[in-house]
Design a protein around this motif. Structure first.
Motif, PDB file in Angstrom:
ATOM      1  N   ILE A 120      -1.239  82.579  84.014  1.00 15.51           N
ATOM      2  CA  ILE A 120      -1.040  83.660  84.978  1.00 15.51           C
ATOM      3  C   ILE A 120      -1.983  83.487  86.177  1.00 15.51           C
ATOM      4  O   ILE A 120      -1.571  83.646  87.331  1.00 15.51           O
ATOM      5  N   LEU A 179      -1.547  90.585  75.163  1.00 15.12           N
ATOM      6  CA  LEU A 179      -1.789  89.153  75.410  1.00 15.12           C
ATOM      7  C   LEU A 179      -1.751  88.823  76.901  1.00 15.12           C
ATOM      8  O   LEU A 179      -2.533  87.997  77.368  1.00 15.12           O
ATOM      9  N   THR A 224     -13.247  87.977  77.245  1.00 16.29           N
ATOM     10  CA  THR A 224     -12.754  86.914  76.367  1.00 16.29           C
ATOM     11  C   THR A 224     -11.282  86.560  76.626  1.00 16.29           C
ATOM     12  O   THR A 224     -10.683  85.814  75.857  1.00 16.29           O
ATOM     13  N   GLY A 225     -10.734  87.091  77.710  1.00 15.57           N
ATOM     14  CA  GLY A 225      -9.340  86.745  78.026  1.00 15.57           C
ATOM     15  C   GLY A 225      -9.176  85.310  78.470  1.00 15.57           C
ATOM     16  O   GLY A 225      -8.125  84.700  78.267  1.00 15.57           O
ATOM     17  N   GLY A 270      -5.035  89.538  78.599  1.00 18.04           N
ATOM     18  CA  GLY A 270      -6.248  88.873  78.114  1.00 18.04           C
ATOM     19  C   GLY A 270      -6.961  89.701  77.063  1.00 18.04           C
ATOM     20  O   GLY A 270      -8.147  89.534  76.814  1.00 18.04           O
ATOM     21  N   ARG A 321     -18.580  89.075  78.019  1.00 16.63           N
ATOM     22  CA  ARG A 321     -17.610  89.440  76.973  1.00 16.63           C
ATOM     23  C   ARG A 321     -16.211  89.641  77.537  1.00 16.63           C
ATOM     24  O   ARG A 321     -15.452  90.492  77.057  1.00 16.63           O
ATOM     25  N   ILE A 370      -8.435  87.265  84.099  1.00 15.52           N
ATOM     26  CA  ILE A 370      -7.192  87.945  83.701  1.00 15.52           C
ATOM     27  C   ILE A 370      -7.436  89.452  83.547  1.00 15.52           C
ATOM     28  O   ILE A 370      -6.555  90.260  83.844  1.00 15.52           O
ATOM     29  N   GLU A 371      -8.659  89.811  83.121  1.00 15.08           N
ATOM     30  CA  GLU A 371      -8.952  91.231  82.913  1.00 15.08           C
ATOM     31  C   GLU A 371      -8.998  91.997  84.234  1.00 15.08           C
ATOM     32  O   GLU A 371      -8.944  93.230  84.248  1.00 15.08           O
ATOM     33  N   HIS A 383     -18.546  80.055  79.681  1.00 10.86           N
ATOM     34  CA  HIS A 383     -19.472  80.644  78.714  1.00 10.86           C
ATOM     35  C   HIS A 383     -20.092  81.931  79.253  1.00 10.86           C
ATOM     36  O   HIS A 383     -20.290  82.896  78.508  1.00 10.86           O
ATOM     37  N   GLY A 405       0.054  83.249  73.160  1.00 13.40           N
ATOM     38  CA  GLY A 405      -0.744  83.954  74.146  1.00 13.40           C
ATOM     39  C   GLY A 405      -2.049  83.279  74.535  1.00 13.40           C
ATOM     40  O   GLY A 405      -2.766  83.773  75.411  1.00 13.40           O
ATOM     41  N   TYR A 406      -2.367  82.158  73.909  1.00 13.40           N
ATOM     42  CA  TYR A 406      -3.687  81.553  74.142  1.00 13.40           C
ATOM     43  C   TYR A 406      -3.785  80.925  75.524  1.00 13.40           C
ATOM     44  O   TYR A 406      -4.801  81.040  76.198  1.00 13.40           O
ATOM     45  N   THR A 410      -1.888  81.762  78.018  1.00 17.74           N
ATOM     46  CA  THR A 410      -1.250  82.677  78.967  1.00 17.74           C
ATOM     47  C   THR A 410      -2.160  83.155  80.104  1.00 17.74           C
ATOM     48  O   THR A 410      -1.752  83.112  81.272  1.00 17.74           O
ATOM     49  N   PRO A 411      -3.381  83.611  79.810  1.00 16.77           N
ATOM     50  CA  PRO A 411      -4.225  84.050  80.919  1.00 16.77           C
ATOM     51  C   PRO A 411      -4.431  82.945  81.968  1.00 16.77           C
ATOM     52  O   PRO A 411      -4.346  83.211  83.178  1.00 16.77           O
ATOM     53  N   TYR A 431      -8.899  86.562  69.395  1.00 17.75           N
ATOM     54  CA  TYR A 431      -8.869  85.320  68.615  1.00 17.75           C
ATOM     55  C   TYR A 431     -10.229  85.161  67.937  1.00 17.75           C
ATOM     56  O   TYR A 431     -11.213  85.815  68.311  1.00 17.75           O
ATOM     57  N   ARG A 454     -17.273  84.517  78.868  1.00 20.32           N
ATOM     58  CA  ARG A 454     -16.886  84.861  77.488  1.00 20.32           C
ATOM     59  C   ARG A 454     -18.057  85.401  76.668  1.00 20.32           C
ATOM     60  O   ARG A 454     -17.940  86.440  76.026  1.00 20.32           O
ATOM     61  N   ASP A 455     -19.174  84.666  76.697  1.00 16.42           N
ATOM     62  CA  ASP A 455     -20.273  85.005  75.789  1.00 16.42           C
ATOM     63  C   ASP A 455     -21.159  86.117  76.349  1.00 16.42           C
ATOM     64  O   ASP A 455     -21.674  86.938  75.593  1.00 16.42           O
ATOM     65  N   HIS A 503      -9.810  81.476  77.980  1.00 19.80           N
ATOM     66  CA  HIS A 503     -10.016  80.746  76.721  1.00 19.80           C
ATOM     67  C   HIS A 503     -10.467  79.302  76.947  1.00 19.80           C
ATOM     68  O   HIS A 503     -10.293  78.765  78.043  1.00 19.80           O
ATOM     69  N   ILE A 504     -10.994  78.717  75.884  1.00 18.18           N
ATOM     70  CA  ILE A 504     -11.375  77.302  75.923  1.00 18.18           C
ATOM     71  C   ILE A 504     -10.396  76.536  75.039  1.00 18.18           C
ATOM     72  O   ILE A 504     -10.261  76.846  73.857  1.00 18.18           O
TER      73      ILE A 504
END
Lengths: 156, 792
Positions: free
Chosen positions: A107, B26, A34-35, B29, A32, A75-76, A25, A100-101, A103-104, B33, A28-29, A37-38
């Motif tokens: 990797i 993708l 956002t790469g 990242g 920011r 990932i970024e 969180h 792609g969800y 994927t990060p 979505y 992501r939040d 994911h949950i």
């Protein structure tokens, strides 16, 4: 609220977060990024995998406060706008992703595999993927991509 | 409309393994979505859901929750009723054999008086943060009066004490049949052999890794509603949400499905949640966002399959099929979902001819309500259930009459196309014998006995299974769908815009959520225009950009790609007229190939980009004859479905000490018609086969029989396929172009999930020497079979 200081992708970040905020969180939040994911909330799927102090962890299973003072790579933080990291490039070359969800997370886990094992073989990669779920690819091309990415990293 | 001759383009792009355009973002990242979007003044929603599978709602007390800091509003079924919002519809009308229309259980957006499955939405709490919303949702006090439950369709039919919808006695939505019952009876009477089989097609949970999500914002001044949602058909959803629900006027409703993390059918349906989020956003006048937690996905994403079937096959003395009789109970869950009536009827029973000449077929389907999550289309949607019935009973017949499982298929294959089956569909093209031969070669079928002996020496039981599937894709021919009870046509649109510098945008109502449309749709335009793929953008998923479309599901991207092709051809036709003017020749003399316009009347040539520039500048243009600009639209409605087919060969090894099954080899020969991008299509087969192996070996939605609680509601309880449990697959394509679209494509997205389950179970039965084992073939079941055999 708790004060959390992170170094994320080489940049210092000071955050004021609810005590129960998870690292995912915070990333992501609040930052920011956002790469990551949950995908599951139960640390089963691995879509949230990032590196904390050089090790792959599931950022949905760690409080942000626990990461205070840590070095975080997401990932970024890989590659650049101009060039992909060899592992990112290998996923692209080998069609190791569809939606792609996941994927990060894949990797970031793959880099951790390389860091721990150096040379990889297929059984090792399949075994190591146990905590990361993909619903699209059937894993075959993910395995190919990780093997190729590891190979490319060894020759950089 | 007459079908055009398939033109397999010998281009530099289409038909080749072009790298995916979407990957650059993708793998960084940088995908976007729905849950990545945070709007200004964002609020968050959490659902209050029923913890009971069947209960009367006595009261809902929101006072405590509403009094908490940060809580903005609590929306309940009373608000939905007060607003006059209608119940969720089913998109298909099925009539029972006696002519009565199917019985629809009323499914409100938020529960009104009764809840009928665990997880059914009861209320929405909207708060300033996600955590506040979740905490407050737990503080909403709902007084439930528990009612008797049933989770199993056979129980629901038998047990008349549980009535799920007050106005539907016997819990029966419809009792439908197809085919010729009398002809089947006659054929059975004269048959040399009759085999029968009862099998269960286990209930599955789709589990796209991205959960469903929605974020809605209402602009009260302009009366504009924007809804971001993880959906497979955002363009089509606009007409539904505006027209049916009236949540905003059509021209003021914007739906955006940006990157979507997998769908497999589960994001193609209408659900209460996304609609309720849009409704809540109007009530609170702030953006409202909801993202499902994984357990919400397990409980509420429409489940798949769940059939209980008895099948009988009649054969003559040579092992030729005479007739097939099938009786299926379809568990449709607590409500008929969007395609819930279609899947167990026209997506299922119409496929029961398989790849075979079967002169007479009859199938009865009873659709039964239970206290479970509604069942709808999931990768394959009816076709896997049909292939499983046919391909299992064919092996049972082979065993009974002593024919090899390859030989019995070879003997019964359809060889002449088009082929009209006894159950509605007319197959377009195929070479089933070739697919069988190629699959057997790939699998080294001849070498299997030696491998079996070698495995036995290691104490392992090795088995081999063949499955030959055929399916219907490319929906749809709107006229045929309407004749079968469909409420809407399923064409697809494409708009091709060529800009002044010669770059191209392809706007489509199809939606990619992993399939790689940004690449494959661009490949069509790249070859048609002779323009490099880097100069082409494919635009999808936003009603502000795209006028019309019906989405991506059922392996139907060939429809949108055909629309793209036609729109490209309209551009070229206009381009020829422009070039004729530019170089002052007769239109009939102008030709176009490899990006260059030329004329038999002159040496002058005009490049595609040059023509585009002229179209836009229109300097000295005869605008009375040719309008400026370069845009073309096509709506493609195919004349028939497409019928992909293939043969799969699975080899397993079973450890009788533990009952575990290893899939040690899997070979696939697939006829997808023209293949646009082999790399992408292989990826689709990998994923589909994996879901099929998952169904056969691990995946199973289990309910407690006493409470109808879902026992498999997390990744800790539900057996998802994992890398360590899977082999590398060997694939080959055996294309016969489809005459049903100008590209000759058939579709590839679901094949693996259709053909793999019977291939795996046939291999297990072969290894164990048993007639049948139900899915998932769990270690415990296999271990018990092995133990029983050893002790006998």
């Amino acid at each position: 609220m708790v004060q959390v200081t992170l170094r994320v992708n080489g940049k210092e970040a000071e955050l004021d977060l609810p005590g129960r905020a998870l690292l995912i969180h915070a990333l992501r939040d609040h930052l920011r990024l956002t790469g990551s994911h949950i995908g599951c909330d139960t640390s089963q799927c691995g879509a949230c995998t990032v590196h904390v102090d050089g090790k792959a962890i599931k950022s949905c299973a760690m409080l942000a406060a626990e990461a205070d003072g840590c070095e975080v790579t997401t990932i970024e933080g890989l590659g650049s706008d101009a060039a992909l990291h060899p592992m990112q490039e290998a996923f692209r070359q080998h069609h190791g992703l569809q939606c792609g969800y996941c994927t990060p997370g894949m990797i970031m886990l793959a880099l951790d595999m390389v860091a721990r094992h150096g040379q990889l073989d297929e059984p090792t990669v399949r075994e190591e993927l146990d905590g990361n779920l993909c619903r699209c690819t059937g894993y075959q091309n993910i395995v190919s991509a990780i093997l190729a990415g590891a190979d490319a990293m060894a020759h950089v | 409309m007459t079908p055009e001759a398939p033109a397999i383009m010998a281009g530099t792009s289409f038909g080749r393994s072009v790298g995916r355009v979407e990957d650059a973002r993708l793998v960084r990242g940088k995908g976007r979505y729905v849950d990545d979007i945070i709007l200004p003044d964002q609020s968050y929603a959490a659902f209050v859901r029923s913890p009971y599978a069947h209960a009367r709602l006595a009261s809902i007390d929101t006072a405590d929750a509403l009094g908490r800091p940060g809580v903005i509003r609590i929306v309940t079924g009373a608000d939905v009723a007060a607003a006059g919002l209608p119940p969720l519809p089913c998109g298909w009308m099925i009539h029972s054999t006696d002519g009565a229309p199917m019985k629809m259980g009323v499914r409100p957006m938020l529960a009104q008086d009764v809840v009928r499955y665990v997880g059914e939405p009861v209320a929405i709490v909207v708060a300033d943060t996600r955590d506040l919303a979740r905490d407050a949702a737990e503080a909403v006090l709902v007084d439930y009066e528990e009612l008797d439950v049933t989770a199993d369709c056979a129980d629901a039919l038998r047990d008349t004490t549980v009535q799920i919808h007050a106005d539907i006695p016997g819990n029966r939505a419809f009792d439908w049949d197809i085919g010729n019952a009398a002809a089947v009876t006659d054929a059975f009477a004269s048959a040399a052999h009759v085999v029968s089989l009862t099998l269960r097609n286990n209930r599955l949970i789709p589990n796209a890794i991205e959960p469903r999500a929605a974020n809605a914002v209402w602009n009260a001044v302009d009366e504009q509603l924007t809804l971001y949602m993880a959906h497979q058909n955002p363009i089509g959803m606009r007409a539904f949400i505006a027209g049916y629900y009236g949540l905003a006027a059509e021209h003021k409703l914007r739906i955006v499905s940006p990157d979507v993390g997998g769908g497999f059918g589960s994001k193609a349906h209408n659900y209460p949640e996304e609609l309720a989020i849009a409704f809540a956003a109007k009530l609170v006048d702030r953006p409202v966002k909801w993202t499902a937690e994984r357990t919400e996905s397990f409980l509420t994403d429409a489940h798949g399959r769940d059939h209980l079937t008895t099948a009988e096959l009649a054969l003559d003395s040579d092992g030729r099929f005479l007739a097939l009789r099938v009786d299926t109970l379809a568990n449709i869950g607590a409500y008929l979902s969007s395609s819930g009536a279609l899947v167990p009827t026209y997506m299922y029973a119409t496929m029961l001819s398989g790849q075979y000449v079967i002169p007479a077929i009859h199938c009865r389907v009873r659709a039964i309500y239970t206290n479970t999550c509604p069942v709808d289309a999931y990768r394959g949607a009816g076709r896997p259930e049909a292939a499983y019935v046919v391909e299992r009973i064919v092996n049972v017949a082979a065993e009974r009459i002593g024919l090899d499982q390859a030989e019995i298929r070879r003997r019964n294959f359809i060889t002449d196309f088009p082929y009209q089956t006894p159950v509605v569909y007319e197959y377009d093209s195929g070479d089933y014998t070739r697919s069988l031969n190629e699959a057997l070669a790939l699998a080294d079928y001849a070498g299997f006995p030696a491998r079996q002996v070698e495995a036995a020496a290691r104490g392992r039981l090795r088995g081999i299974g063949i499955a030959a599937y055929v399916e219907a894709c490319g929906i749809g021919p709107s006229a045929k769908l309407a004749a079968l009870g469909g409420g809407a046509g399923m064409w697809e649109s494409a708009e091709v815009r060529v800009h002044p510098m010669g770059t191209v945008e392809v706007l489509t109502g199809a939606h990619s959520h992993g399939q790689g449309h940004q690449t494959t749709f661009a490949q069509v335009a790249a070859d048609r225009f002779g323009v490099p793929i880097e100069k082409i953008s494919v635009v999808q998923g936003d009603t502000d950009r795209i006028q019309a479309g019906t989405g991506t599901y059922g392996s139907r991207a060939s429809v949108g790609m055909s629309a793209t092709l036609r729109a490209c051809d309209s551009i070229i036709a206009k381009g020829k007229a422009i070039v004729a003017h530019l170089i002052d020749v007769d239109l009939e003399t102008v030709a176009f190939s490899d990006g260059i316009f030329s004329s038999s009347a002159t040496n002058r040539t005009v490049a595609f980009a040059e023509m585009a520039y002229a179209a836009h500048t229109a300097a000295g243009f005869p605008t009375d004859q040719i309008e400026p600009g370069l845009v073309a639209t096509s709506f493609f409605d195919p004349p028939n479905f497409t019928y992909p087919s293939g043969v799969y060969v699975c080899e397993v090894e079973i450890d009788p000490e533990t009952g575990t099954t290893d899939v040690v080899a899997f070979s696939a020969a697939d006829d997808f018609g023209t293949v646009a991008n082999p790399m992408i299509v292989e990826g689709q087969v990998h994923g589909g086969v994996t879901q099929g192996i998952g169904q056969a070996l691990w995946e199973n939605a289990r309910h407690d029989p006493d409470t109808a609680q879902l026992l498999t509601a997390s990744f800790m309880d539900y057996g998802m396929p994992r890398a360590v449990s899977l082999p590398n697959y060997k694939l080959v394509f055996t294309p016969t172009p489809s005459p049903s679209n100008p590209l000759g494509m058939k579709g590839c997205g679901e094949a693996g999930a259709i053909g793999a389950p019977p291939a795996v179970i046939n291999a297990i039965c072969n290894a164990l020497g048993v007639t049948h084992i139900d899915m998932p073939a769990a270690p415990e079941t296999i271990w018990r079979l092995c133990q029983a055999r050893m002790s006998s």
